[in-house]
Design a protein around this motif. Structure first.
Motif, short mmCIF file in Angstrom:
data_model
loop_
_atom_site.label_atom_id
_atom_site.label_comp_id
_atom_site.label_asym_id
_atom_site.label_seq_id
_atom_site.Cartn_x
_atom_site.Cartn_y
_atom_site.Cartn_z
N VAL A 69 40.72 38.15 52.66
CA VAL A 69 41.14 39.32 53.51
C VAL A 69 41.12 39.09 55.03
O VAL A 69 39.84 38.71 55.24
CB VAL A 69 40.33 40.66 52.89
CG1 VAL A 69 38.68 40.58 53.28
CG2 VAL A 69 41.04 41.92 53.74
N GLY A 70 41.94 39.61 55.83
CA GLY A 70 41.85 39.47 57.02
C GLY A 70 42.77 38.13 57.61
O GLY A 70 42.82 37.74 58.88
N ASP A 71 42.99 36.97 56.82
CA ASP A 71 43.67 35.93 57.19
C ASP A 71 44.90 36.36 57.87
O ASP A 71 45.67 37.26 57.24
CB ASP A 71 44.01 35.04 55.95
CG ASP A 71 42.64 34.34 55.30
OD1 ASP A 71 41.50 34.57 56.00
OD2 ASP A 71 42.88 33.79 54.25
N VAL A 72 45.29 35.52 58.85
CA VAL A 72 46.57 35.96 59.51
C VAL A 72 47.98 35.71 58.40
O VAL A 72 48.52 36.60 58.27
CB VAL A 72 47.08 34.88 60.60
CG1 VAL A 72 48.20 35.20 61.26
CG2 VAL A 72 46.00 35.01 61.72
N HIS A 73 47.90 34.45 57.72
CA HIS A 73 49.15 34.56 56.80
C HIS A 73 48.48 34.75 55.30
O HIS A 73 47.74 33.87 54.82
CB HIS A 73 49.69 33.13 56.62
CG HIS A 73 50.17 32.78 58.37
ND1 HIS A 73 51.13 33.26 58.69
CD2 HIS A 73 49.58 31.89 59.23
CE1 HIS A 73 51.30 32.71 59.85
NE2 HIS A 73 50.37 31.85 60.22
N TYR A 74 48.67 35.99 54.88
CA TYR A 74 47.92 36.44 53.70
C TYR A 74 49.03 36.98 52.51
O TYR A 74 49.60 38.01 52.63
CB TYR A 74 47.09 37.59 54.05
CG TYR A 74 45.94 38.31 53.24
CD1 TYR A 74 46.26 39.35 52.23
CD2 TYR A 74 45.21 37.31 52.47
CE1 TYR A 74 45.26 40.04 51.53
CE2 TYR A 74 44.01 37.89 51.62
CZ TYR A 74 44.23 39.27 51.15
OH TYR A 74 43.52 39.77 50.11
N ASP A 75 49.10 36.22 51.73
CA ASP A 75 50.25 36.34 50.79
C ASP A 75 49.70 36.16 49.26
O ASP A 75 50.10 35.27 48.38
CB ASP A 75 51.38 35.39 50.65
CG ASP A 75 52.52 35.96 49.76
OD1 ASP A 75 53.18 35.00 49.34
OD2 ASP A 75 52.50 37.01 48.93
N PRO A 76 48.43 36.70 48.67
CA PRO A 76 47.90 36.55 47.44
C PRO A 76 48.69 37.13 46.27
O PRO A 76 49.64 38.02 46.56
CB PRO A 76 46.51 37.08 47.71
CG PRO A 76 46.97 38.35 48.43
CD PRO A 76 47.86 38.05 49.55
N LEU A 77 48.43 36.77 45.06
CA LEU A 77 48.84 37.65 43.85
C LEU A 77 48.43 38.93 43.76
O LEU A 77 49.27 39.91 43.97
CB LEU A 77 48.60 36.78 42.63
CG LEU A 77 49.13 37.20 41.19
CD1 LEU A 77 50.63 36.91 41.34
CD2 LEU A 77 48.64 36.65 40.12
N PHE A 78 46.97 39.06 44.04
CA PHE A 78 46.49 40.56 44.23
C PHE A 78 45.67 40.39 45.41
O PHE A 78 44.58 39.45 45.54
CB PHE A 78 45.77 40.87 43.18
CG PHE A 78 46.56 40.95 41.67
CD1 PHE A 78 46.45 39.79 40.79
CD2 PHE A 78 47.54 42.05 41.61
CE1 PHE A 78 47.37 40.33 39.69
CE2 PHE A 78 48.10 42.38 40.46
CZ PHE A 78 48.21 41.49 39.64
N PRO A 79 45.61 41.43 46.22
CA PRO A 79 44.79 41.46 47.47
C PRO A 79 43.43 41.86 47.08
O PRO A 79 43.05 42.39 46.34
CB PRO A 79 45.39 42.50 48.37
CG PRO A 79 46.14 43.40 47.56
CD PRO A 79 46.58 42.58 46.28
N TYR A 80 42.46 41.57 48.09
CA TYR A 80 41.21 41.87 48.09
C TYR A 80 41.09 43.52 48.09
O TYR A 80 41.99 44.32 48.63
CB TYR A 80 40.33 41.56 49.29
CG TYR A 80 39.07 42.22 49.52
CD1 TYR A 80 38.89 43.28 50.26
CD2 TYR A 80 38.01 41.69 49.02
CE1 TYR A 80 37.67 44.01 50.51
CE2 TYR A 80 36.74 42.43 49.15
CZ TYR A 80 36.43 43.30 49.89
OH TYR A 80 35.19 44.13 50.05
N GLY A 81 40.46 44.04 47.14
CA GLY A 81 40.26 45.60 46.95
C GLY A 81 41.38 46.12 45.90
O GLY A 81 41.09 47.36 45.72
N TYR A 82 42.21 45.22 45.40
CA TYR A 82 43.27 45.93 44.51
C TYR A 82 42.46 46.14 43.31
O TYR A 82 41.55 45.60 42.71
CB TYR A 82 44.10 44.81 44.35
CG TYR A 82 45.18 45.30 43.41
CD1 TYR A 82 45.33 45.07 41.97
CD2 TYR A 82 46.30 45.85 43.88
CE1 TYR A 82 46.46 45.58 41.36
CE2 TYR A 82 47.53 46.26 43.25
CZ TYR A 82 47.63 46.20 41.69
OH TYR A 82 48.68 46.58 41.12
N GLY A 83 43.05 47.18 42.48
CA GLY A 83 42.40 47.74 41.24
C GLY A 83 43.22 48.93 40.87
O GLY A 83 43.42 49.97 41.71
N LEU A 84 43.76 48.95 39.60
CA LEU A 84 44.55 50.31 38.97
C LEU A 84 43.56 51.05 38.40
O LEU A 84 42.37 50.59 37.81
CB LEU A 84 45.49 49.63 38.04
CG LEU A 84 46.65 49.11 38.76
CD1 LEU A 84 47.54 48.39 37.78
CD2 LEU A 84 47.38 49.39 39.98
#
Ligand code: GLC
Length: 659
Positions: free
Chosen positions: A640-655
């Motif tokens: 999290v915080g990376d300039v180029h940030y394109d993960p499958l699910f981001p830090y903090g994600y959760g349903l």
């Protein structure tokens, strides 16, 4: 300066190790006097002429609990020989003295540890307490009767102890975002650990895991230093919140580790065996080091009063200092003394990691001297304690290690021993021994498992499940306690299987909720007639660099067996759910579309039923990702915080299941 003969040169006298059966009110001197009578012949130069008077002389300052700790430390330090001081700075693995525990007396050892899997036989609460007390009796037989500190890696419960409550590893606790819960966890862990002997734990790891290819990612609360700092309520769970709590039978001394930047090393820079990133080089600026790697230690020391700190095997190389070369943390005077002790104000003691100083440049004497002078206080020398003591004695004798440094180290160690109440109550207080693995403790662990589950996908309202549904379960990790507990469980690396310790598997949790459950580890049983298919995928246990991607063939990808199970079950059964039992995100980009729902279960520990609690809606899904979930291994490190940030699910994600 004349040195006392090194303890190892003393006449070897067989002592009878005493087995205590309960809390000793006799205190240090009576137990010690009894052992001195058998341990050291009266004619020996070491039979302390003062023993007889000390045994009855309550005016001896360091033995007077009514005096301030600082006064007791100063009095005791003033009575100690150089050899006795060096003994206090020395920690051995119990296995190295078990055959001849009198070595504890002769070497004047300050501490013993149980490394991962170093356990008594039988491995029971009572046998643990008897073992530790047996060693303690030999420490009390020394001239000044200084009690032993016994350390252990209670990193997710007292994992070495069969029958202990095994909690989710820290990455799962980070997913709970529940500081109160982690404090409860560590209070239970402290209770079960102290009741069985050890008074000191090498936990919590306050590592900030920045690259999931690291085999110790699961030991971290997450990639965000702010989250790690929030979860340092763990330290309060271990130690209590007041200094006097440390003497209680439900508290232990905590160790924050591994100082600092252990989870922030560059992939490919490890120089240990076939490890790839563990024990590597943290290449960073001072500014970024302070923000990412050091910040948790400021909180641990200044907010929570952590009693000890374990420097990392890793190195730091400053990108903001031209020509900077990697410096091992165990050799860094800048970071151990100038920053941690002087600037941050750490008053506890530094314990080296297992044999860590042998990774420093130079011969053994140079390694010893470098690390002591850098600020290391106690040395984890599993199998070469005598050699360490002799090397340090020679360095002091030669004037290459100042006595002021020795006195600083020993004062810090003695302070902890006084605060723990070991001089008054050196033997195990077994008041709480009956609570080890109790239903009440396991209920807290089960709640922690439930809160740690992260729901990443829930299409077509696949979740929550209904007890009336006909459920098909596949995957070895559905029914393997060892795999769901991971490393640091009964053995160092952990082990697959269901026989090593008591607990409930994820499958048993599901079977407790639904009547019609088919289990087929390899998904070969017939699938027709089922409403829901659950495929449990994941990893097998590992610890440290053994789990690094690249070491021993580890990758972040799912195994071929797991991918095949998903294909078979999700193509045959209308509603399909995947659970991932692993210590870190795995690469699921290709498989995710095949499942209706996906849950990250992390490493839940002994109470697998907690997973079923959220699957069936008995508890809500509340977990949030403590680390970024990459699309591919090539994206690592991704945070999290990376300039180029394109993960499958981001830090903090959760349903939540209502989605
Ligand atoms: C290990 C680990 C450390 C642990 C110590 C004692 O090598 O790095 O986390 O506390 O040895 O087991």
């Amino acid at each position: 300066m004349t040195l006392q003969p090194a303890r190892g040169a003393l006449p070897r006298t067989r002592t009878t190790g005493r087995r205590t059966t309960g809390r000793r009110t006799a205190g240090v001197l009576l137990a010690a006097a009894a052992l001195v009578a058998t341990a050291v012949p009266a004619s020996s130069a070491l039979a302390d002429p003062g023993t007889a008077t000390a045994a009855h002389d309550r005016t001896t300052a360091y033995l007077n609990p009514k005096l301030p700790v600082a006064r007791r430390v100063s009095d005791l330090l003033g009575r100690m020989t150089t050899a006795e001081k060096i003994g206090q700075m020395t920690q051995a693995e119990r296995g190295s003295v078990d055959a001849d525990p009198a070595q504890i007396t002769h070497l004047g050892l300050g501490s013993l540890l149980s490394g991962g899997g170093s356990t008594p036989k039988p491995n029971t609460p009572g046998a643990w307490a008897d073992m530790v007390d047996g060693y303690q009796a030999h420490a009390l037989a020394t001239r000044l009767h200084i009690p032993l500190l016994y350390g252990i890696d209670s990193v997710h419960g007292d994992g070495n102890l069969v029958g202990a409550t095994i909690f989710p590893h820290n990455i799962g606790m980070g997913a709970t975002r529940d500081p109160q819960l982690v404090a409860e966890e560590e209070h239970i862990t402290a209770t079960e650990t102290r009741a069985t002997g050890p008074q000191w734990v090498f936990a919590p790891c306050v590592c900030v895991a920045r690259d999931d290819r690291w085999g110790r990612t699961y030991e971290s609360f997450g990639e965000d230093p702010a989250l790690v700092r929030r979860m340092e309520s763990a330290i309060d769970g271990f130690q209590g919140t007041r200094t006097k709590d440390l003497a209680r039978p439900d508290r232990v001394l905590a160790t924050v580790k591994h100082y600092a930047g252990d989870g922030d090393t560059t992939y490919g820079t490890s120089t240990t065996g076939d490890y790839t990133i563990d024990r590597g080089v943290t290449r960073t600026s001072h500014r970024r080091f302070d923000a990412v790697d050091l910040a948790p230690y400021v909180t641990a020391v200044q907010v929570h009063g952590a009693g000890s700190v374990m420097p990392s095997y890793s190195s730091v190389q400053w990108t903001d200092v031209p020509g900077s070369q990697p410096v091992k943390m165990s050799a860094s005077k800048e970071l151990l003394t100038d920053v941690l002790k002087r600037k941050i104000g750490f008053e506890g003691f530094l314990i080296s990691d297992w044999d860590a100083i042998t990774q420093l440049p130079g011969d053994f004497a140079t390694q010893v001297r470098t690390s002591v002078n850098a600020g290391m206080d106690m040395f984890m020398q599993p199998y070469d304690a005598p050699q360490f003591e002799q090397a340090l004695a020679a360095e002091v004798q030669a004037g290459r290690v100042p006595m002021s440094r020795i006195d600083d180290a020993v004062s810090r160690i003695l302070r902890a021993k006084f605060q723990l109440g070991l001089f008054e109550h050196p033997f195990t207080d077994r008041t709480n021994i009956g609570t080890v693995g109790s239903p009440a403790h396991r209920a807290v662990a089960r709640r922690a498992v439930a809160e740690s589950q992260v729901l990443l996908k829930n299409d077509h309202h696949a979740l929550p499940l209904k007890p009336s549904q006909r459920i098909y379960v596949a995957g070895v990790n559905a029914s393997d306690l060892g795999n769901q507990a991971g490393g640091w469980t009964v053995t160092w690396q952990g082990q697959s299987g269901n026989t090593a310790f008591p607990g409930t598997t994820i499958l048993q949790g599901i079977q407790n909720e639904a009547k019609n459950v088919t289990y087929s580890a390899d998904a070969t049983a017939p699938m027709s007639g089922h409403d829901v298919g659950i495929v449990v995928v994941g990893e097998t246990p590992y610890a440290e660099g053994v789990g690094d991607v690249g070491t021993g063939g580890h990758t972040l990808g799912l195994s071929a067996t797991d991918r095949a199970n998903i294909d078979r079950v999700c193509s045959a059964i209308k509603t399909c759910l995947v659970l991932d039992v692993a210590g870190r995100p795995q690469i699921i980009t290709g498989e995710l579309p095949k499942a209706d729902a996906f849950v990250m279960s992390w490493l839940p520990g002994s109470e697998g039923a907690g997973v079923a609690d959220v699957l069936f809606g008995k508890r809500p899904f509340t977990g949030k990702l403590p680390v970024t979930w990459p699309r591919s291994e090539a994206q690592e490190p991704i945070n999290v915080g990376d300039v180029h940030y394109d993960p499958l699910f981001p830090y903090g994600y959760g349903l939540t299941a209502k989605h």
